[in-house]
Design an enzyme around this catalytic site. Structure first.
Site, PDB file in Angstrom:
ATOM      1  N   ASP A  43       0.818  -1.217   0.000  1.00 23.72           N
ATOM      2  CA  ASP A  43       0.000   0.000   0.000  1.00 23.72           C
ATOM      3  C   ASP A  43       0.847   1.259   0.000  1.00 23.72           C
ATOM      4  O   ASP A  43       2.035   1.256   0.359  1.00 23.72           O
ATOM      5  CB  ASP A  43      -0.955   0.014   1.195  1.00 23.72           C
ATOM      6  CG  ASP A  43      -0.240   0.039   2.541  1.00 23.72           C
ATOM      7  OD1 ASP A  43       0.810  -0.618   2.667  1.00 23.72           O
ATOM      8  OD2 ASP A  43      -0.737   0.710   3.467  1.00 23.72           O
ATOM      9  N   GLU A  94       0.120  -1.197   5.650  1.00 19.78           N
ATOM     10  CA  GLU A  94       1.191  -0.702   6.518  1.00 19.78           C
ATOM     11  C   GLU A  94       1.041   0.778   6.825  1.00 19.78           C
ATOM     12  O   GLU A  94       1.451   1.239   7.893  1.00 19.78           O
ATOM     13  CB  GLU A  94       2.552  -0.964   5.856  1.00 19.78           C
ATOM     14  CG  GLU A  94       3.755  -0.719   6.751  1.00 19.78           C
ATOM     15  CD  GLU A  94       4.263   0.717   6.734  1.00 19.78           C
ATOM     16  OE1 GLU A  94       5.071   1.083   7.622  1.00 19.78           O
ATOM     17  OE2 GLU A  94       3.850   1.482   5.837  1.00 19.78           O
TER      18      GLU A  94
END
Length: 385
Positions: free
Chosen positions: A83, A145
């Site tokens: 991400d 994350e």
């Protein structure tokens, strides 16, 4: 097993080609946090079609994992998150010159951390069956994350598939400028609160000023001298204790009856979280004080550098000894808590992370890729490219 598949066919990724081209391809698959399905689909498809059946591939939510089972006597984990932060009109990628005239990729994730992920994925796919591979490999590409801990895919893997996190050394592809940033410091954040009695400031003696009650604690923090040279495995860590936010008062003519601040303690890896908390509370001196209290807002453990481990020593040699301490917290801490030495090793200047003009010189992608291949295969050369 694919999950949450996109109705369209996944993008096609070449995992065994140029890591620069792979970085660009990954950047072009937009994947802000909670929107990692497309990039996970593409990576899973590429792994399954590129690798032979004896290389195990696992899909869990939007986490994509693969590992070899060659009995090489040691295992290195290559991990990176899928991400990014929200887009800022910086996808798809653009390639051009940076301010220093260097050939550069621009776009969301070029630094944090699709370049590191590309280097790791390319190394895994290229070396998984190579005769000169020195360590069994585990590749982990995980979701969530950049948001709250509860969404972190690495944490979910730790809970549901803990055997996938076992190894002798873990590398995390966070941007580190092509050098090893070893371990990471821990972080504790407390909310310290004082209560008093509200009154008109013209009749202040009728009140009890909550801000004034906090002043003694603020003074202790201001007078505190943090440790500045904590050395572990040749890395020097520097601690810090700071008030990072505070709030009080309801009007300009009113004695505040409530005041609070957040204090953040960044501690070196030679302290456990429990030891750091004990030290912090001793410095603050608020336990047992009337009308003063605290609550724990966040605790993130530190990770020791672990550079004395044999697998880590080989990596240090491969980068030509270029090692420094990691001050900010990263997911290497998760491996550290599991007793696995872990380092940050990725491409680009972390100062460009999360910025609209996020960028990474392509020469650094090539250099990190070369070092990683040299480390995993034992090819000649003792200086970083």
């Amino acid at each position: 097993m694919g999950m949450n598949a996109s109705p369209d066919s996944p993008a096609r990724l070449n995992l065994t080609g140029d890591p620069i081209a792979l970085t660009a391809a990954l950047v072009d698959i937009a994947s802000p946090s909670h929107q990692e399905t497309d990039i996970a689909d593409a990576l899973e498809k590429a792994l399954r079609t590129t690798l032979p059946p004896e290389v195990e591939v696992l899909r869990y939510n939007n986490n994509v994992l693969a590992r070899t089972h060659r009995g090489l006597g040691s295992r290195v984990i290559l991990a990176g998150h899928l991400d990014t932060v929200p887009l800022a009109d910086n996808v798809p990628h653009r390639r051009g010159e940076d301010a220093q005239g260097r050939d550069t990729l621009f776009g969301c994730g070029t630094v944090d951390m699709k370049s590191g992920l590309a280097v790791y994925a390319q190394a895994f796919a290229t070396l998984a069956t190579a005769e000169n591979l020195r360590h069994d490999l585990t590749f982990i590409a995980y979701e969530g994350e950049e948001v709250a801990t509860e969404f972190n895919g690495l944490g979910h893997i730790e809970k549901e598939y803990p055997e996938w996190l076992r190894g002798d050394l873990a590398l995390l592809g966070e941007p580190s400028g092509g050098v090893i940033e070893a371990g990471c410091q821990g972080s504790i954040r407390l909310r310290v609160r004082a209560t008093g009695t509200r009154a008109h400031s013209a009749r202040a003696w009728l009140g009890d000023n909550a801000v004034h009650r906090l002043s003694t604690v603020l003074g202790r923090i201001a007078d505190y001298t943090p440790r500045e040279a904590v050395e572990m495995d040749g890395c020097v860590y520097r601690e810090g204790l700071n008030v990072v936010r505070m709030e009080a008062g309801v009007a300009n003519n009113t004695i505040p009856d409530d005041a609070w601040f957040f204090v953040n303690f960044r501690f070196a890896p030679d302290r456990t979280s429990e030891q750091a908390m004990e030290h912090l509370l001793e410095v603050l001196g608020i336990e047992g004080e009337e009308n003063l209290s605290y609550e724990v807002d966040d605790v993130a453990g530190a990770a020791a550098p672990g550079l004395s481990a044999p697998a880590a020593q080989d990596l240090v040699q491969a980068v030509g000894g270029r090692v420094r301490a990691k001050y900010g917290w990263t997911d290497v801490s998760r491996f550290g808590q599991l007793g696995i030495p872990a380092v940050n090793f990725g491409c680009g200047d972390p100062g460009y992370a999360h910025k609209k003009d996020e960028q990474c010189p392509v020469e650094q992608i090539s250099a990190v890729s070369e070092v990683l291949h040299r480390y995993l295969t034992g090819e000649p050369g003792d200086e970083a490219a």
